[in-house]
Design an enzyme around this catalytic site. Structure first.
Site, PDB file in Angstrom:
ATOM      1  N   LYS A  27       0.074 -46.916  19.962  1.00 25.44           N
ATOM      2  CA  LYS A  27       0.996 -45.798  19.763  1.00 25.44           C
ATOM      3  C   LYS A  27       2.356 -46.057  20.424  1.00 25.44           C
ATOM      4  O   LYS A  27       2.501 -46.966  21.230  1.00 25.44           O
ATOM      5  CB  LYS A  27       0.374 -44.509  20.327  1.00 25.44           C
TER       6      LYS A  27
HETATM    7  C1  LIG Z   1      -3.707 -39.165  13.047  1.00 28.87           C
HETATM    8  C2  LIG Z   1      -4.571 -39.553  14.199  1.00 28.87           C
HETATM    9  N1  LIG Z   1      -5.326 -38.635  14.792  1.00 28.87           N
HETATM   10  C3  LIG Z   1      -6.103 -38.927  15.848  1.00 28.87           C
HETATM   11  C4  LIG Z   1      -6.155 -40.215  16.348  1.00 28.87           C
HETATM   12  C5  LIG Z   1      -7.071 -40.518  17.483  1.00 28.87           C
HETATM   13  O1  LIG Z   1      -6.449 -41.066  18.585  1.00 28.87           O
HETATM   14  P1  LIG Z   1      -7.256 -42.026  19.573  1.00 28.87           P
HETATM   15  O2  LIG Z   1      -7.280 -43.391  18.983  1.00 28.87           O
HETATM   16  O3  LIG Z   1      -6.439 -41.971  20.825  1.00 28.87           O
HETATM   17  O4  LIG Z   1      -8.605 -41.445  19.754  1.00 28.87           O
HETATM   18  C6  LIG Z   1      -5.389 -41.217  15.757  1.00 28.87           C
HETATM   19  C7  LIG Z   1      -5.429 -42.599  16.257  1.00 28.87           C
HETATM   20  O5  LIG Z   1      -4.965 -43.515  15.634  1.00 28.87           O
HETATM   21  C8  LIG Z   1      -4.579 -40.877  14.645  1.00 28.87           C
HETATM   22  O6  LIG Z   1      -3.844 -41.786  14.019  1.00 28.87           O
END
Ligand SMILES: Cc1ncc(COP(=O)(O)O)c(C=O)c1O
Length: 406
Positions: free
Chosen positions: A186
């Site tokens: 990110k």
């Molecule tokens: C749109 C979206 N929601 C939720 C998440 C979940 O994040 P994490 O990878 O930190 O669990 C991501 C991760 O890529 C995402 O792209």
């Protein structure tokens, strides 16, 4: 994106601060930690940077969504309307609280189509969950209106769009709650981590407890804390928070670079009239993590993707339509309700129904879309070279294609 491209002295200093005391847990050990509270500091920094009253860090963006859904009171018997283009985490979180994810069409914003949301509302709908995909945002005015009219909660999955703004407000701070992800890829990263933002004190208090086994954090020590409701362990560690603290200090720098690189690449691709770009509800507010562009047909798009692969320049260009993780077309595990633990009957029924749901409107968008990830470390020369290679590939494919005049 992503922030790890710029790891440096600031990150090392914040991490060493934690290692010096050895207190890598965010709660307790008050004397030993010598006044170092990285998670608390990062929560304060998030509130200040995005204008949110409250922020609760969690172990991931996925657990941030689960925490937010629970704190908003969403569970068994409730339906959450969300887009068919997202990362699997969005529906995983909904399923994990016992609710039903209702997937609906997207449009050329690559986010929820408000008309599709209106059509999907039932007496069981409790929440609308727009996902601000690929650095940009959903049409939040329309979605807010829908939510107000039907008395629904608005939960923004802003995991991919930190720093994006909609009409001068940061995405993730506009709904009843919003989430960020700080995973490794990110714009700013903790390694792993996430955050829930909300302006509602009650929702915040619930997030605070839920993400730490239900602790009310009011006791003289952890053993004396009360547990007014059930919770789980979705805590972030001090080490992860320390990394994020270093990164958030550089967010504006990262965003400025993203915008500059995005603009240069867009101007090169704009020279091809057959290329069009994603609709952005507030163009100024785009965080510019990706440049998402469309070609006239699926056939042309597939040929361009193949040609980019042959020329070894596909890396960083995402054809989500064929991707196993971001679009409903390839979510067979979801459509088969292939869960290790038994889903509740409402969830099972809804997931099997997805097998026969018509997503042709989304297919028409996604099968012509390529998203190019914007790197922070590209030089102007590299962007020029990259852009021209992509443009030449598109021109080559177009010159071999018959395009009917409409
Ligand atoms: C749109 C979206 N929601 C939720 C998440 C979940 O994040 P994490 O990878 O930190 O669990 C991501 C991760 O890529 C995402 O792209």
């Amino acid at each position: 994106m992503p922030g790890f491209e710029f790891f440096g002295d600031l990150e090392r200093k914040e991490l060493n601060d934690v290692l010096e005391t050895g207190i890598v847990m965010r709660y307790g050990f008050d004397a030993a930690r010598k006044g170092r509270w990285k998670a608390k500091e990062l929560e304060e920094a998030i509130c200040k940077a995005f204008g949110s009253r409250y922020a609760q860090l969690t172990s991931s963006g996925t657990s941030a969504l689960t925490t937010a859904l629970s704190a908003l009171g969403i569970g068994y018997g409730d339906e959450v309307i969300m887009p068919a283009f997202t990362f699997v985490a969005s529906f995983e979180a909904v399923l994990s609280v016992g609710a039903v994810p209702v997937l609906v069409d997207i449009d050329e914003t690559l986010t929820l189509n408000p008309d599709a949301v209106r059509k999907a509302i039932t007496p069981k709908t409790k929440c609308v969950m727009p996902v601000h995909m690929c650095g940009s945002m959903a049409d939040l005015d329309e979605l807010k209106q829908i939510c107000e009219k039907h008395k629904l909660l608005l939960l923004e999955d802003a995991c991919q769009s930190i720093g994006a703004k909609y009409k001068d407000k940061y995405v993730g701070t506009i709904g009843d709650a919003g989430t960020f992800s700080f995973d490794f890829v990110k714009t700013i990263t903790c390694g792993e981590g996430g955050a829930v933002m909300t302006n509602n004190e009650d929702v915040y208090i619930k997030c605070d407890g839920y993400s730490d086994h239900g602790h009310d954090h009011k006791g003289v020590d952890r053993g004396a804390d009360l547990h007014p409701f059930l919770g789980y362990n979705f805590r972030i560690s001090e080490l992860h928070a320390a990394l994020g603290l270093a990164q958030i200090k550089r967010l504006n720098e990262f965003l400025a670079i993203q915008k500059k690189n995005h603009a240069q690449l867009k101007s090169i691709l704009s020279e091809i009239p057959e290329i069009t770009f994603r609709i952005i509800p507030d163009e100024e507010g785009d965080s510019c993590t990706f440049l998402s562009w469309f070609l006239p047909t699926e056939e042309i798009t597939r040929s361009v993707v193949s040609e980019l692969r042959v020329q070894n320049i596909l890396a960083g260009n995402f054809y989500w339509y064929d991707n196993n993780w971001h679009y409903i077309r390839k979510w067979d595990h979801l459509k088969n309700a292939a869960s290790l633990n038994r889903l509740n009957p409402l969830q099972q029924e809804a997931l099997i129904k997805l097998q026969s749901t018509n997503f042709s409107a989304s297919n028409e968008v996604m099968n012509r879309c390529i998203s190019t990830a914007i790197s922070l470390v590209w030089s102007e020369e590299q962007i020029k070279e990259k852009g021209e290679k992509i443009a030449n590939t598109v021109k080559k494919v177009l010159s071999n294609t018959y395009l009917p005049v409409l």
